[in-house]
Design an enzyme around this catalytic site. Structure first.
Site, mmCIF file in Angstrom:
data_model
loop_
_atom_site.group_PDB
_atom_site.id
_atom_site.type_symbol
_atom_site.label_atom_id
_atom_site.label_comp_id
_atom_site.label_asym_id
_atom_site.label_seq_id
_atom_site.Cartn_x
_atom_site.Cartn_y
_atom_site.Cartn_z
ATOM 1 N N GLY A 56 -66.315 -28.727 -31.793
ATOM 2 C CA GLY A 56 -67.509 -28.637 -30.828
ATOM 3 C C GLY A 56 -66.880 -28.629 -29.358
ATOM 4 O O GLY A 56 -65.795 -28.770 -29.175
ATOM 5 N N LEU A 57 -67.830 -28.452 -28.573
ATOM 6 C CA LEU A 57 -67.391 -28.338 -27.031
ATOM 7 C C LEU A 57 -66.976 -29.523 -26.737
ATOM 8 O O LEU A 57 -67.110 -30.584 -27.031
ATOM 9 C CB LEU A 57 -68.625 -27.808 -26.074
ATOM 10 C CG LEU A 57 -69.289 -26.379 -26.384
ATOM 11 C CD1 LEU A 57 -70.707 -26.348 -25.811
ATOM 12 C CD2 LEU A 57 -68.526 -25.566 -25.636
ATOM 13 N N SER A 58 -66.163 -29.331 -25.542
ATOM 14 C CA SER A 58 -65.918 -30.710 -24.693
ATOM 15 C C SER A 58 -66.961 -31.422 -24.318
ATOM 16 O O SER A 58 -68.051 -30.986 -23.615
ATOM 17 C CB SER A 58 -65.048 -30.190 -23.540
ATOM 18 O OG SER A 58 -64.670 -31.532 -22.856
ATOM 19 N N GLY A 59 -67.009 -32.650 -24.583
ATOM 20 C CA GLY A 59 -68.089 -33.706 -24.173
ATOM 21 C C GLY A 59 -69.302 -33.528 -25.209
ATOM 22 O O GLY A 59 -70.275 -34.274 -25.190
ATOM 23 N N SER A 60 -68.908 -32.960 -26.384
ATOM 24 C CA SER A 60 -70.113 -32.790 -27.634
ATOM 25 C C SER A 60 -70.107 -34.326 -28.147
ATOM 26 O O SER A 60 -71.096 -34.442 -28.995
ATOM 27 C CB SER A 60 -69.873 -31.674 -28.221
ATOM 28 O OG SER A 60 -68.557 -31.556 -29.069
ATOM 29 N N GLY A 61 -69.101 -34.967 -28.056
ATOM 30 C CA GLY A 61 -69.155 -36.143 -28.779
ATOM 31 C C GLY A 61 -68.115 -36.405 -29.974
ATOM 32 O O GLY A 61 -68.254 -37.288 -30.830
ATOM 33 N N LYS A 62 -67.115 -35.340 -30.000
ATOM 34 C CA LYS A 62 -66.354 -35.573 -31.248
ATOM 35 C C LYS A 62 -65.583 -36.870 -31.460
ATOM 36 O O LYS A 62 -65.506 -37.320 -32.479
ATOM 37 C CB LYS A 62 -65.178 -34.420 -31.041
ATOM 38 C CG LYS A 62 -65.795 -32.954 -31.050
ATOM 39 C CD LYS A 62 -64.637 -31.739 -30.977
ATOM 40 C CE LYS A 62 -63.958 -31.943 -29.508
ATOM 41 N NZ LYS A 62 -64.777 -31.719 -28.247
ATOM 42 N N SER A 63 -64.931 -37.201 -30.373
ATOM 43 C CA SER A 63 -64.044 -38.528 -30.501
ATOM 44 C C SER A 63 -65.150 -39.770 -30.950
ATOM 45 O O SER A 63 -64.671 -40.619 -31.657
ATOM 46 C CB SER A 63 -63.254 -39.044 -29.115
ATOM 47 O OG SER A 63 -62.541 -37.844 -29.049
ATOM 48 N N SER A 130 -61.030 -26.683 -30.938
ATOM 49 C CA SER A 130 -60.859 -25.671 -31.886
ATOM 50 C C SER A 130 -62.028 -24.417 -31.899
ATOM 51 O O SER A 130 -62.762 -24.321 -32.815
ATOM 52 C CB SER A 130 -60.694 -26.267 -33.238
ATOM 53 O OG SER A 130 -61.597 -27.131 -33.850
#
Lengths: 227, 227
Positions: A56-63, A130
């Site tokens: 997902g995009l940067s800031g989408s909440g992956k971490s 990715s």
């Protein structure tokens, strides 16, 4: 190893040579099989090793979701490990820049490490943008079909940019970061992935815990939480 | 990120920037800390994650002992994973040749992956020649001091060459492999390592199981087989 070379070696040795192989730039390497295999390790762990690939995009909440997932699985006694794109750049991938070919190599290596962790029996959670389908597909191809679980964090660019937790969108808009995903480099949403998490539904926000539970339901349904 | 660049960014954002770091070629990366840590994983596994780094000449029996060790630890319910130099060249390190700088990079990457596995709580066993002290020391430096357990398989070159399980010494002697450790490239025995396994004592041969037991005694004595 070319054919003439191989013939010479065969004459010289008369054995073993068929077992030696060439992979990429690596020659004369032999595959060692060990009696303790993945299913043995899974019995100890009472789970199945797999890769949960969060994109997902940067800031989408992956971490955030990776952590929530890890916490929730841990509370059930399951062994997880997070490969975070940024963290891996502090170690294994510290030699890589953000140029296109290095970003691709970054993802390839993380895919290979994720594969090793899954083979060790661990539920490996990756957290990296990715952005390209072909890179994600290459990682998927490393694993048995069902063991790569792609999770798309489907959050609109505008929402990610408004959050901007690392201030990177601001830098990208100011032209201080080039090739930033979503701004001047594309994000290719997965064509077909195992799980889609839409963090925003209308005006409602899906909590990290709810997102984690959705992934855990999938794991349970598909037998990953038992040996 | 240079200082002027950093100042501009600080003006622009006024936050977060101190948390962004540069490592090698990787810029603008943030370290994500997750609530589930190594000691939590160790509790699930009832063991301590560490790296057992087996070094020795080709044919000294590294893979055999790694397997015996893995089998024996598995029978005690412990989770192990073997990183075999040859096997990793089929995947993560398939882009690397046997040139000096690539051999060094091969070891660096395996050290980094071993570190991740140990952090996951796994008893990671590596099996690669790793002939140079400086490369082994660099891997040791990645881990907390006590978690890197160097095991030197001290088998004389003549014995390894007589075994020649892959036929590689024959090829090296015939000049068909260049820079082969022990033949035309040096092996630097560890100056100080945690365990020395002398496979040959007089005319007696130490069995792989005896060698494995010696390592397991070390692990037990040093608390690695409990959380």
């Amino acid at each position: 190893m070319n054919l003439i070379h191989l013939s010479l070696i065969t004459l010289l040795l008369g054995k073993n040579v068929r077992d030696l192989s060439t992979n990429g730039n690596s020659t004369n390497i032999l595959w060692h099989e060990c009696p303790i295999q993945k299913h043995d390790r899974q019995k100890i762990l009472q789970q199945k090793g797999c890769v949960i690939w969060i994109t997902g995009l940067s800031g989408s909440g992956k971490s955030t979701i990776a952590c929530a997932l890890s916490r929730s699985l841990h509370s059930r006694g399951k062994l997880t490990y997070i490969l975070d794109g940024d963290n891996i750049r502090h170690g294994l991938n510290r030699d890589l820049s953000f140029r296109a070919e290095d970003r691709s190599e970054n993802i390839r290596r993380i895919g290979e490490v994720a594969k090793l962790l899954a083979d060790a029996g661990v539920i490996c959670i990756t957290s990296l943008i990715s952005p390209y389908q072909k890179d994600r597909d290459a990682c998927r191809a490393l694993l048995p079909k069902e063991d790569f679980i792609e999770v798309f964090l489907d959050v609109p660019l505008a929402v990610c940019e408004a959050r901007d937790p690392k201030g990177l969108y601001k830098l990208a808009r100011a032209g201080m970061i080039k090739g930033f995903t979503g701004i001047d480099d594309p994000y290719e949403p997965p064509c077909s992935c195992e799980i889609v998490l839409q963090q925003i539904k209308g005006s409602e926000c899906m909590s990290p815990n709810n997102a984690a539970e959705k992934v855990i339901s999938y794991l349970e349904k598909n037998g990953y939480l038992r040996a």
